[in-house]
Enzyme design. Structure first.
Site, PDB file in Angstrom:
ATOM      1  N   TYR A  14       0.806  -1.221   0.000  1.00 34.56           N
ATOM      2  CA  TYR A  14       0.000   0.000   0.000  1.00 34.56           C
ATOM      3  C   TYR A  14       0.841   1.274   0.000  1.00 34.56           C
ATOM      4  O   TYR A  14       0.292   2.369  -0.103  1.00 34.56           O
ATOM      5  CB  TYR A  14      -0.949   0.018   1.199  1.00 34.56           C
ATOM      6  CG  TYR A  14      -1.946  -1.114   1.170  1.00 34.56           C
ATOM      7  CD1 TYR A  14      -2.941  -1.163   0.200  1.00 34.56           C
ATOM      8  CD2 TYR A  14      -1.880  -2.139   2.098  1.00 34.56           C
ATOM      9  CE1 TYR A  14      -3.852  -2.203   0.163  1.00 34.56           C
ATOM     10  CE2 TYR A  14      -2.789  -3.185   2.070  1.00 34.56           C
ATOM     11  CZ  TYR A  14      -3.771  -3.212   1.098  1.00 34.56           C
ATOM     12  OH  TYR A  14      -4.667  -4.246   1.066  1.00 34.56           O
ATOM     13  N   HIS A  19      -4.638   6.121  -1.352  1.00 34.70           N
ATOM     14  CA  HIS A  19      -5.281   6.062  -0.034  1.00 34.70           C
ATOM     15  C   HIS A  19      -4.283   6.344   1.094  1.00 34.70           C
ATOM     16  O   HIS A  19      -4.689   6.616   2.217  1.00 34.70           O
ATOM     17  CB  HIS A  19      -5.903   4.676   0.149  1.00 34.70           C
ATOM     18  CG  HIS A  19      -7.243   4.664   0.790  1.00 34.70           C
ATOM     19  ND1 HIS A  19      -8.084   5.755   0.875  1.00 34.70           N
ATOM     20  CD2 HIS A  19      -7.915   3.648   1.391  1.00 34.70           C
ATOM     21  CE1 HIS A  19      -9.200   5.411   1.492  1.00 34.70           C
ATOM     22  NE2 HIS A  19      -9.126   4.142   1.823  1.00 34.70           N
ATOM     23  N   TYR A  64      -6.006  -1.253   9.441  1.00 34.57           N
ATOM     24  CA  TYR A  64      -6.367  -0.818   8.102  1.00 34.57           C
ATOM     25  C   TYR A  64      -7.171   0.463   8.229  1.00 34.57           C
ATOM     26  O   TYR A  64      -7.656   0.817   9.302  1.00 34.57           O
ATOM     27  CB  TYR A  64      -7.108  -1.923   7.340  1.00 34.57           C
ATOM     28  CG  TYR A  64      -6.153  -3.004   6.899  1.00 34.57           C
ATOM     29  CD1 TYR A  64      -5.338  -2.815   5.792  1.00 34.57           C
ATOM     30  CD2 TYR A  64      -6.028  -4.178   7.624  1.00 34.57           C
ATOM     31  CE1 TYR A  64      -4.423  -3.782   5.405  1.00 34.57           C
ATOM     32  CE2 TYR A  64      -5.122  -5.153   7.243  1.00 34.57           C
ATOM     33  CZ  TYR A  64      -4.322  -4.947   6.135  1.00 34.57           C
ATOM     34  OH  TYR A  64      -3.415  -5.892   5.756  1.00 34.57           O
ATOM     35  N   ASN A  66     -10.109   1.517   7.618  1.00 32.72           N
ATOM     36  CA  ASN A  66     -11.464   1.530   8.165  1.00 32.72           C
ATOM     37  C   ASN A  66     -11.513   1.353   9.672  1.00 32.72           C
ATOM     38  O   ASN A  66     -12.580   1.478  10.268  1.00 32.72           O
ATOM     39  CB  ASN A  66     -12.316   0.450   7.494  1.00 32.72           C
ATOM     40  CG  ASN A  66     -12.470   0.688   6.008  1.00 32.72           C
ATOM     41  OD1 ASN A  66     -12.016   1.691   5.471  1.00 32.72           O
ATOM     42  ND2 ASN A  66     -13.119  -0.233   5.336  1.00 32.72           N
ATOM     43  N   ASN A 112     -14.184   6.145   5.253  1.00 31.11           N
ATOM     44  CA  ASN A 112     -14.314   5.180   6.348  1.00 31.11           C
ATOM     45  C   ASN A 112     -13.285   5.364   7.455  1.00 31.11           C
ATOM     46  O   ASN A 112     -13.558   5.048   8.611  1.00 31.11           O
ATOM     47  CB  ASN A 112     -14.277   3.750   5.806  1.00 31.11           C
ATOM     48  CG  ASN A 112     -15.530   3.425   5.022  1.00 31.11           C
ATOM     49  OD1 ASN A 112     -16.617   3.899   5.342  1.00 31.11           O
ATOM     50  ND2 ASN A 112     -15.384   2.629   3.979  1.00 31.11           N
TER      51      ASN A 112
END
Length: 189
Positions: A14, A19, A64, A66, A112
């Site tokens: 990631y 994000h 993560y 969220n 989120n």
């Protein structure tokens, strides 16, 4: 003590994705002040540093996206940081790359990570910097888009955005009125 939180997803795959722009800003801040984000507690990586004479808690949740609130709330409680001294950095699909939007409070707006923070903090009354990443074109799903790495051309723009965001963060740390910071840094870079 001020608290700066960058939102993102954990793991090598990631890194440098859209994000993870919040992580990218905190990483650049850590690098520019020759710090190390290497302490871990309550599902979060953190560092405590003196930046321009002010004590600052820097956090990257090791959950993560969220579940970001699961890491941030316990660290804020442990270090006795109020939401008044919190600034959260995160991506925003609804703005083009190169645009910043600073806000003193507000809803999750479909994000989120922010939803998790609001849920765990019990309030939406915290400052944030939304960093535009744009929307997918064609048939690309949003989830696939936000988990893609920036293109080389986008990284040129995002590098400037990261530097501009750091200036806004430094102004927050220095205790400037947030309304003034908003007036100076809201908009396109």
């Amino acid at each position: 003590m001020k608290c700066i939180v960058g939102l993102g997803n954990i793991g090598k795959k990631y890194e440098l994705t859209r994000h993870n722009i919040g992580f990218m800003v905190v990483d650049r801040l850590v690098e520019s002040y020759n710090l190390e984000l290497n302490q871990q507690k309550f599902k979060g990586l953190y560092a405590i540093a003196m930046i321009n004479g002010e004590k600052v808690l820097l956090i990257e949740p090791m959950t993560y996206m969220n579940s970001s609130g699961e890491a941030v709330r316990p660290l804020m409680d442990y270090f006795n940081v109020s939401t008044e001294d919190l600034l959260v950095l995160y991506d925003d699909l609804d703005m083009p790359p190169g645009r910043l939007r600073l806000r003193q409070k507000g809803s999750a707006g479909g994000h989120n990570g922010i939803r998790s923070l609001i849920q765990h903090l019990g309030t939406d009354q915290f400052k944030r910097i939304r960093i535009g990443i744009g929307r997918p074109t064609g048939h690309l799903k949003v989830v696939d888009f936000v988990l893609q790495k920036f293109t080389p051309d986008e990284m040129i723009v995002m590098d400037k955005v990261i530097n501009q965001t750091i200036k806004a963060v430094e102004a927050f740390i220095a205790g400037e009125r947030f309304e003034n910071i908003m007036n100076q840094y809201n908009g396109d870079v």
